[in-house]
Enzyme design. Sequence first.
Site, mmCIF file in Angstrom:
data_model
loop_
_atom_site.group_PDB
_atom_site.id
_atom_site.type_symbol
_atom_site.label_atom_id
_atom_site.label_comp_id
_atom_site.label_asym_id
_atom_site.label_seq_id
_atom_site.Cartn_x
_atom_site.Cartn_y
_atom_site.Cartn_z
ATOM 1 N N SER A 84 -0.245 0.879 1.397
ATOM 2 C CA SER A 84 0.998 0.461 1.426
ATOM 3 C C SER A 84 1.983 2.030 1.758
ATOM 4 O O SER A 84 1.815 2.939 0.786
ATOM 5 C CB SER A 84 1.513 -0.691 1.081
ATOM 6 O OG SER A 84 0.927 -1.488 0.748
ATOM 7 N N GLU B 224 6.944 4.379 -0.308
ATOM 8 C CA GLU B 224 5.848 4.025 -1.883
ATOM 9 C C GLU B 224 5.362 6.209 -1.379
ATOM 10 O O GLU B 224 4.958 6.197 -3.306
ATOM 11 C CB GLU B 224 5.165 2.462 -1.938
ATOM 12 C CG GLU B 224 4.065 2.941 -2.831
ATOM 13 C CD GLU B 224 3.442 1.859 -3.125
ATOM 14 O OE1 GLU B 224 3.487 0.764 -2.505
ATOM 15 O OE2 GLU B 224 2.216 1.831 -3.500
#
Length: 313
Positions: A224, A296
């Site tokens: 992600s 992230e």
Amino acid sequence: MNQLQQLIKSILPSALVSYDEPMEKHTSFRIGGPADVFLTPGSYQELHRCLVVVQEHNLPFFMLGGGTNILVSDRGIRGVVISMARLSGVTISGDSLVAQAGATVENVCNAAAAKSLSGVEFIHGMPGTIGGAVWMNARCYGASIADVLGYATIIDDDLSLTTVLSDPEKFGYKRSPFQTMSGCIFEVSLNLQPGEEHEIRQKMQQNHSDRVDKGHFTAPSAGSLFKNNREFGAPTGRIIDELGLRGAVSGGAAIAPFHGNIFINQDNATATDVLSLIRLAVNTAERERNIRLEPEVRLVGEWNAEELSFLVQ
Ligand SMILES: Cc1cc2nc3c(=O)[nH]c(=O)nc-3n(C[C@H](O)[C@H](O)[C@H](O)COP(=O)(O)OP(=O)(O)OC[C@H]3O[C@@H](n4cnc5c(N)ncnc54)[C@H](O)[C@@H]3O)c2cc1C
């Protein structure tokens, strides 16, 4: 650099030292320019000596786990990269598993299963090292690594070996207390429970297959790209879909056609290609939804302030 090369030669056998090391060889994105100095210590003593040298010479350094959550600049990394790849031992005593930080998540899960110990099935299939997972407080299938962490042994800012007991209050979503220290995680201890080996392995297999079905391994990526944020009311992947960005391409990089929050290297992408897509997603989400997406994946190496200015609040 010559004086430094001499010094490094004296602390590590030359086979474990390289210069201008292409970081694309060490990242799951298969992207990244050269690291000035790349060290792969094979013992605690060597690791400690590496940290002493970088500190004494005031050299910038970066601790590398599996390279599965980083995007390294095309210009590479100035200073020293210390890879944990050879510090990968795993031992089990009773219900606790102690792993050196460079042990892969895969090996940790298999070692636990072989002793019929349950607790880490949820991370099976996630690439990277156990040290990286603890540093990131990696999370999947409703659990975080902090849930099973007993303690971490770190080499702290003043280069002493310190044991840090896990304190749940200091961990959060993709947040760990280790993110604010300048040393490194050397070893971690995980608290597991007795279980049935075949059930443990079945769960591990299910989680791995689920990742295969979701396309995690179809192209090089870092998983992600953005964090999820409950306040946004939907997972980031869905938001990116709704913004019409799934499948967007920049050079050799793309927002995966199968998942809005996975950015892939589909054809010799550069870090700049990936950064353009990050900028596209951040700017579009801000304009259309008034939300700020937060990566992230860590942007590592030599980026300039202008390139990253869109990320600054
Ligand atoms: C296909 C795919 C699927 C993924 N799925 C998930 C998922 O489900 N959940 C999730 O949370 N993440 C996921 N990720 C991201 C990544 O795998 C995890 O964040 C992983 O825990 C990172 O570990 P690493 O060893 O690769 O760390 P790296 O990428 O090498 O490093 C990440 C950070 O940790 C620091 N670090 C690493 N080791 C140490 C150490 N020993 N001491 C100090 N600092 C250290 C590095 O300096 C860096 O800042 C996925 C990635 C991929 C490619």
